[in-house]
Design a protein around this motif. Structure first.
Motif, short mmCIF file in Angstrom:
data_model
loop_
_atom_site.label_atom_id
_atom_site.label_comp_id
_atom_site.label_asym_id
_atom_site.label_seq_id
_atom_site.Cartn_x
_atom_site.Cartn_y
_atom_site.Cartn_z
N GLY A 179 -1.62 7.20 -2.43
CA GLY A 179 -1.12 8.53 -2.73
C GLY A 179 -0.66 9.30 -1.52
N LYS A 180 -0.23 8.62 -0.46
CA LYS A 180 0.16 9.27 0.78
C LYS A 180 1.68 9.26 0.99
N SER A 181 2.42 8.80 0.00
CA SER A 181 3.86 8.67 0.18
C SER A 181 4.64 9.92 -0.19
N GLY A 182 3.95 10.93 -0.70
CA GLY A 182 4.63 12.16 -1.10
C GLY A 182 4.82 12.24 -2.60
N ALA A 183 5.40 11.20 -3.19
CA ALA A 183 5.60 11.17 -4.63
C ALA A 183 4.38 10.56 -5.31
N SER A 184 4.00 11.13 -6.44
CA SER A 184 2.87 10.61 -7.20
C SER A 184 3.34 9.46 -8.08
N ILE A 185 2.76 8.27 -7.86
CA ILE A 185 3.14 7.08 -8.63
C ILE A 185 1.94 6.62 -9.45
N PRO A 186 2.02 6.68 -10.76
CA PRO A 186 0.89 6.23 -11.58
C PRO A 186 0.57 4.76 -11.32
N SER A 187 -0.71 4.47 -11.19
CA SER A 187 -1.18 3.08 -11.00
C SER A 187 -0.53 2.40 -9.80
N ALA A 188 -0.26 3.17 -8.75
CA ALA A 188 0.42 2.59 -7.58
C ALA A 188 -0.43 1.56 -6.86
N HIS A 189 -1.74 1.55 -7.12
CA HIS A 189 -2.62 0.56 -6.49
C HIS A 189 -2.53 -0.80 -7.17
N LEU A 190 -1.78 -0.89 -8.27
CA LEU A 190 -1.54 -2.15 -8.97
C LEU A 190 -0.12 -2.60 -8.65
N ILE A 191 0.00 -3.70 -7.89
CA ILE A 191 1.30 -4.13 -7.36
C ILE A 191 1.65 -5.52 -7.90
N MET A 192 2.82 -5.64 -8.47
CA MET A 192 3.30 -6.89 -9.03
C MET A 192 4.24 -7.57 -8.06
N LEU A 193 3.94 -8.82 -7.70
CA LEU A 193 4.80 -9.63 -6.83
C LEU A 193 5.53 -10.64 -7.71
N THR A 194 6.85 -10.53 -7.75
CA THR A 194 7.61 -11.38 -8.64
C THR A 194 8.95 -11.73 -8.02
N LYS A 253 -10.49 -0.83 -9.31
CA LYS A 253 -11.52 0.16 -9.04
C LYS A 253 -11.16 0.96 -7.79
N PRO A 254 -11.77 2.14 -7.60
CA PRO A 254 -11.45 2.96 -6.42
C PRO A 254 -11.62 2.19 -5.11
N GLY A 255 -10.66 2.35 -4.22
CA GLY A 255 -10.71 1.69 -2.94
C GLY A 255 -10.15 0.29 -2.93
N ARG A 256 -9.59 -0.17 -4.03
CA ARG A 256 -9.06 -1.53 -4.13
C ARG A 256 -7.59 -1.50 -4.49
N ILE A 257 -6.80 -2.34 -3.82
CA ILE A 257 -5.41 -2.59 -4.18
C ILE A 257 -5.33 -3.98 -4.80
N VAL A 258 -4.69 -4.07 -5.95
CA VAL A 258 -4.61 -5.34 -6.68
C VAL A 258 -3.18 -5.87 -6.62
N LEU A 259 -3.04 -7.10 -6.13
CA LEU A 259 -1.74 -7.78 -6.07
C LEU A 259 -1.70 -8.83 -7.17
N PHE A 260 -0.73 -8.74 -8.05
CA PHE A 260 -0.57 -9.69 -9.14
C PHE A 260 0.56 -10.65 -8.80
N ASP A 261 0.23 -11.92 -8.52
CA ASP A 261 1.25 -12.94 -8.33
C ASP A 261 1.76 -13.32 -9.72
N SER A 262 3.01 -13.01 -10.01
CA SER A 262 3.52 -13.05 -11.38
C SER A 262 4.67 -14.04 -11.54
N PRO A 263 4.95 -14.45 -12.77
CA PRO A 263 6.05 -15.40 -13.01
C PRO A 263 7.41 -14.75 -12.73
N PRO A 264 8.46 -15.57 -12.57
CA PRO A 264 9.81 -15.02 -12.41
C PRO A 264 10.21 -14.21 -13.64
N LEU A 265 10.86 -13.09 -13.41
CA LEU A 265 11.17 -12.17 -14.50
C LEU A 265 12.18 -12.72 -15.50
#
Length: 303
Positions: A98-113, A217-229
């Protein structure tokens, strides 16, 4: 034969061995130490300090094997690649916290695809996870959400471990009980779980909303290695649950139309970061560029 061709050949050989041995990686890049012979410790229902067990299983990450498989940079190029991943991770972490200025819902959940296979997604997932784990104030969880082809689970010897799909099927399980810590401080992993024909429906379910809440959970960033879109329905179901998307694009290979179609699938309500993989020229603004490994060619492509 180029470095990329050797890397692809090695990965293909590894997968052939995997299939021949009932999907078990012959030389996993991690091994479980202090494993319990009785299988996974599971928590049913909400965990409390009383029923949350002290982890008795730890994944040992073997960096030498990862280098042999062209999934880590050679030692003499390690510092340069590490610097590039520092640039990649900083805005992602800032948004997640939450330090980027804009509020992004669920920004701690990141999808890598990626748009298509072979763009370098697995390479990116592993290296970005290791780089993020160096952060002092955050915990990193790498989830193998490529349930159709769980490369991360196979690479680290987790193919038969219960994981994401098991959590989606059994609502009495709690996510914390299936997460495995690693010997890399700040990094843990969750396997894809038991393959199921209804994976897309499970990922689109309300239960998935509950699971990602537990994982993030608080304090955790989750990276989801995901299938090709463009080649999977699972990734399209997953994208609705996450806050940020990292799209890996292979320089001079991925068709522009494929990139645009992938971005259309993601939609306009989520921030998308493009990683230009195997680029030998300085990246344009808005792109993260992985340059060459010095004299040995560009970063290898994994799926």
């Amino acid at each position: 034969m180029s470095l990329v061709e050797r890397a692809l050949k090695k990965l293909q050989e590894s997968r052939a061995i995997t299939d021949a041995k009932s999907h078990q990686t012959s030389v996993p890049a991690a091994r479980i130490i202090n494993a319990q012979p009785s299988g996974s410790v599971v928590i049913r229902g909400m965990p409390t300090p009383e029923n949350l067990p002290v982890p008795r299983r730890t994944l040992h990450i073997d960096r030498d094997i990862l280098r042999d498989m062209q999934l880590l940079a050679p030692v003499d190029c390690e510092r340069a690649i590490a610097s590039q991943y520092q640039q990649v991770k900083r805005p992602l972490i800032s948004s997640a916290q939450g330090k980027s200025g804009a509020s992004i819902p669920s920004a701690h959940l990141i999808m890598l695809t990626s748009a298509l296979p072979g763009e370098g997604k697995t390479f990116t997932s592993i290296n970005l996870s290791l780089s993020m784990a160096l952060e002092k104030d955050v915990e990193i969880l790498l989830v193998d959400a490529d349930v159709a082809k769980p490369h991360v689970s196979r690479l680290f010897g987790l193919y038969e471990e219960p994981g994401l799909l098991d959590l989606l099927v059994d609502s009495s399980l709690h996510a914390e009980s299936l997460i495995l810590p690693t010997d890399v401080p700040g990094l843990s992993m969750l396997s894809a779980g038991k393959p199921m024909n209804t994976a897309t429906e499970l990922l689109a379910s309300e239960r998935m909303t509950q699971v990602v809440t537990q994982l993030g959970k608080p304090g955790r960033i989750v990276l989801f290695d995901s299938p090709p879109l463009l080649l999977s329905t699972e990734s399209r179901a997953l994208v609705h649950h996450i806050g940020q998307v990292v799209l890996v694009v292979r320089a001079d290979v991925t068709p522009q139309r494929a990139v645009l179609d992938a971005i259309d699938i993601i939609g306009t309500d989520k921030p998308v970061s493009l990683i230009l993989n195997q680029a030998n020229t300085p990246p344009s603004s808005g792109y993260y560029g992985y340059g060459s490994y010095g004299d040995v060619g560009g970063a290898p492509a994994a799926s």
